[in-house]
Design a protein around this motif. Sequence first.
Motif, PDB file in Angstrom:
ATOM      1  N   ALA A 180      18.880   3.768   6.303  1.00 14.66           N
ATOM      2  CA  ALA A 180      18.329   3.242   5.035  1.00 14.66           C
ATOM      3  C   ALA A 180      18.020   1.754   5.191  1.00 14.66           C
ATOM      4  O   ALA A 180      16.983   1.271   4.731  1.00 14.66           O
ATOM      5  N   TYR A 181      18.915   1.031   5.847  1.00 15.34           N
ATOM      6  CA  TYR A 181      18.707  -0.410   6.069  1.00 15.34           C
ATOM      7  C   TYR A 181      17.441  -0.643   6.894  1.00 15.34           C
ATOM      8  O   TYR A 181      16.589  -1.457   6.531  1.00 15.34           O
ATOM      9  N   ILE A 182      17.331   0.092   7.991  1.00 10.79           N
ATOM     10  CA  ILE A 182      16.173  -0.072   8.877  1.00 10.79           C
ATOM     11  C   ILE A 182      14.879   0.247   8.122  1.00 10.79           C
ATOM     12  O   ILE A 182      13.899  -0.505   8.205  1.00 10.79           O
ATOM     13  N   SER A 183      14.905   1.323   7.343  1.00  9.40           N
ATOM     14  CA  SER A 183      13.704   1.685   6.575  1.00  9.40           C
ATOM     15  C   SER A 183      13.337   0.557   5.616  1.00  9.40           C
ATOM     16  O   SER A 183      12.158   0.230   5.453  1.00  9.40           O
ATOM     17  N   SER A 184      14.337  -0.053   4.980  1.00  9.71           N
ATOM     18  CA  SER A 184      14.038  -1.129   4.014  1.00  9.71           C
ATOM     19  C   SER A 184      13.440  -2.342   4.721  1.00  9.71           C
ATOM     20  O   SER A 184      12.566  -3.017   4.187  1.00  9.71           O
ATOM     21  N   LYS A 185      13.880  -2.626   5.933  1.00 10.09           N
ATOM     22  CA  LYS A 185      13.345  -3.783   6.661  1.00 10.09           C
ATOM     23  C   LYS A 185      11.956  -3.480   7.241  1.00 10.09           C
ATOM     24  O   LYS A 185      11.111  -4.366   7.293  1.00 10.09           O
ATOM     25  N   PHE A 186      11.703  -2.219   7.646  1.00  6.11           N
ATOM     26  CA  PHE A 186      10.328  -1.856   8.040  1.00  6.11           C
ATOM     27  C   PHE A 186       9.390  -2.040   6.838  1.00  6.11           C
ATOM     28  O   PHE A 186       8.247  -2.481   6.991  1.00  6.11           O
ATOM     29  N   ALA A 187       9.887  -1.705   5.648  1.00  6.38           N
ATOM     30  CA  ALA A 187       9.052  -1.868   4.445  1.00  6.38           C
ATOM     31  C   ALA A 187       8.742  -3.349   4.203  1.00  6.38           C
ATOM     32  O   ALA A 187       7.628  -3.699   3.796  1.00  6.38           O
ATOM     33  N   ILE A 188       9.702  -4.218   4.475  1.00 12.62           N
ATOM     34  CA  ILE A 188       9.483  -5.669   4.318  1.00 12.62           C
ATOM     35  C   ILE A 188       8.379  -6.142   5.266  1.00 12.62           C
ATOM     36  O   ILE A 188       7.568  -7.007   4.917  1.00 12.62           O
ATOM     37  N   GLU A 189       8.352  -5.566   6.455  1.00  9.31           N
ATOM     38  CA  GLU A 189       7.319  -5.963   7.427  1.00  9.31           C
ATOM     39  C   GLU A 189       5.930  -5.590   6.894  1.00  9.31           C
ATOM     40  O   GLU A 189       4.991  -6.389   6.957  1.00  9.31           O
ATOM     41  N   SER A 248       0.735  -7.321   4.576  1.00  9.91           N
ATOM     42  CA  SER A 248      -0.311  -7.163   3.551  1.00  9.91           C
ATOM     43  C   SER A 248      -0.452  -8.440   2.729  1.00  9.91           C
ATOM     44  O   SER A 248      -1.562  -8.892   2.436  1.00  9.91           O
ATOM     45  N   LEU A 249       0.697  -9.012   2.354  1.00  5.21           N
ATOM     46  CA  LEU A 249       0.683 -10.232   1.527  1.00  5.21           C
ATOM     47  C   LEU A 249      -0.033 -11.386   2.195  1.00  5.21           C
ATOM     48  O   LEU A 249      -0.637 -12.223   1.522  1.00  5.21           O
ATOM     49  N   ARG A 250       0.066 -11.456   3.513  1.00  5.51           N
ATOM     50  CA  ARG A 250      -0.592 -12.564   4.218  1.00  5.51           C
ATOM     51  C   ARG A 250      -2.095 -12.582   3.922  1.00  5.51           C
ATOM     52  O   ARG A 250      -2.679 -13.625   3.725  1.00  5.51           O
ATOM     53  N   TYR A 251      -2.698 -11.384   3.855  1.00  6.53           N
ATOM     54  CA  TYR A 251      -4.131 -11.315   3.538  1.00  6.53           C
ATOM     55  C   TYR A 251      -4.380 -11.641   2.066  1.00  6.53           C
ATOM     56  O   TYR A 251      -5.375 -12.268   1.719  1.00  6.53           O
ATOM     57  N   GLU A 252      -3.462 -11.163   1.203  1.00  8.98           N
ATOM     58  CA  GLU A 252      -3.693 -11.326  -0.237  1.00  8.98           C
ATOM     59  C   GLU A 252      -3.460 -12.762  -0.694  1.00  8.98           C
ATOM     60  O   GLU A 252      -4.203 -13.288  -1.523  1.00  8.98           O
ATOM     61  N   LEU A 253      -2.416 -13.390  -0.175  1.00 15.83           N
ATOM     62  CA  LEU A 253      -2.037 -14.722  -0.673  1.00 15.83           C
ATOM     63  C   LEU A 253      -2.602 -15.867   0.164  1.00 15.83           C
ATOM     64  O   LEU A 253      -2.718 -16.994  -0.328  1.00 15.83           O
ATOM     65  N   GLY A 254      -2.957 -15.566   1.415  1.00 16.80           N
ATOM     66  CA  GLY A 254      -3.502 -16.610   2.300  1.00 16.80           C
ATOM     67  C   GLY A 254      -4.659 -17.398   1.676  1.00 16.80           C
ATOM     68  O   GLY A 254      -4.661 -18.632   1.699  1.00 16.80           O
ATOM     69  N   PRO A 255      -5.636 -16.710   1.074  1.00 13.14           N
ATOM     70  CA  PRO A 255      -6.777 -17.443   0.492  1.00 13.14           C
ATOM     71  C   PRO A 255      -6.377 -18.418  -0.616  1.00 13.14           C
ATOM     72  O   PRO A 255      -7.145 -19.294  -0.967  1.00 13.14           O
ATOM     73  N   PHE A 256      -5.171 -18.262  -1.187  1.00 12.83           N
ATOM     74  CA  PHE A 256      -4.717 -19.173  -2.249  1.00 12.83           C
ATOM     75  C   PHE A 256      -3.830 -20.293  -1.705  1.00 12.83           C
ATOM     76  O   PHE A 256      -3.150 -20.985  -2.460  1.00 12.83           O
ATOM     77  N   GLY A 257      -3.802 -20.423  -0.387  1.00 14.97           N
ATOM     78  CA  GLY A 257      -3.017 -21.513   0.207  1.00 14.97           C
ATOM     79  C   GLY A 257      -1.540 -21.173   0.367  1.00 14.97           C
ATOM     80  O   GLY A 257      -0.707 -22.054   0.558  1.00 14.97           O
ATOM     81  N   ILE A 258      -1.215 -19.880   0.273  1.00 13.48           N
ATOM     82  CA  ILE A 258       0.200 -19.478   0.386  1.00 13.48           C
ATOM     83  C   ILE A 258       0.430 -18.799   1.741  1.00 13.48           C
ATOM     84  O   ILE A 258      -0.248 -17.822   2.075  1.00 13.48           O
ATOM     85  N   ASP A 259       1.369 -19.339   2.501  1.00 11.24           N
ATOM     86  CA  ASP A 259       1.723 -18.736   3.793  1.00 11.24           C
ATOM     87  C   ASP A 259       2.885 -17.765   3.602  1.00 11.24           C
ATOM     88  O   ASP A 259       3.855 -18.077   2.895  1.00 11.24           O
TER      89      ASP A 259
END
Length: 275
Positions: free
Chosen positions: A150-159, A164-175
């Motif tokens: 369960a722990y490993i699955s939760s950390k794969f989900a974080i990855e 995905s967030l890098r693409y969504e937030l990058g254009p707004f200056g958020i790393d």
Amino acid sequence: MEKVALVTGSSSGIGYETSLALAREGYFTYATMRDLKKEAVIKKIAEEENLPLKVIELDVDNDDSVQNAVKTIIEEKQRIDVLVNNAGWGIWGTAENISIEEFRAQFETNFFSVVRMIQKVAPIMRKQGTGDIVNISSIAGRIGFPVSTAYISSKFAIEGLSESLRYELGPFGIDVIIIEPGVIKTNFFDSMKTAKKADDVYKEITEKVISGVKMMAEMGTPPKEVANVIIKSLKEEKPLPRYVVGNDAAMFLEAKKMKTDIEFENYLKKELYGE
Ligand SMILES: NC(=O)c1ccc[n+]([C@@H]2O[C@H](COP(=O)([O-])OP(=O)(O)OC[C@H]3O[C@@H](n4cnc5c(N)ncnc54)[C@H](OP(=O)(O)O)[C@@H]3O)[C@@H](O)[C@H]2O)c1
């Protein structure tokens, strides 16, 4: 302008060291924890070193608690420059033995609360046009192995979330920065829960994995090293997507890169439980 940082799970381990490290770098740091009875040690150090650090209550599983903490910070400082999503815990057990409720509880803290924090903080960072979101993943977010399923699955989900967030937030200056520690010497392993259902089917592999991981934990990397890597990443003009911490993590990831999937499975079995 004074920069403001928010760290979750600052009562011990990586969150504790990261909060102090950020404050030492001059960030006004909100070291948050769900149980304020644990605030004494970090407060004492902050006072002794005259650090810009304040402890406030934040239980990442609780929507109102997150809302109140973010509201307090915005009322006091009007900005959040760095969010470190660190709070987390683990559970021993196999996919068959960890109940759906236990899986859900694991995902609630390790995954959904990261989404919760980001949904509250990203709009603030977008308005600022700047910000860094640091997600504490794990080597267990890149490499699966038995008995922490369960722990490993939760950390794969974080990855996946972070990529995905890098693409969504990058254009707004958020790393968005993913931190992948190997085995770190904190309270983590002592605090690990165990699936309520136990049976003989998985007894042998469970014992082998737990003793293998506990042995690695004895020689674990100090949490200060994770904090140092986080500070280093924040100082980069363009932070990398991922930072690996610890020789063990670097070694496993290198092996994963060099080997086929089957070769890597055989290698990991040997490393983890000598099979
Ligand atoms: N130690 C390792 O080997 C290792 C390796 C890779 C990744 N990590 C990750 O690093 C992060 C920090 O772990 P650690 O090693 O520093 O372990 P730790 O010393 O046990 O710290 C975990 C922190 O998370 C907090 N926490 C748990 N549930 C929470 C909740 N609902 N709301 C707010 N805080 C909560 C704990 O608070 P309480 O004191 O109240 O329990 C504690 O402050 C975790 O995400 C973990 O998965 C750890």
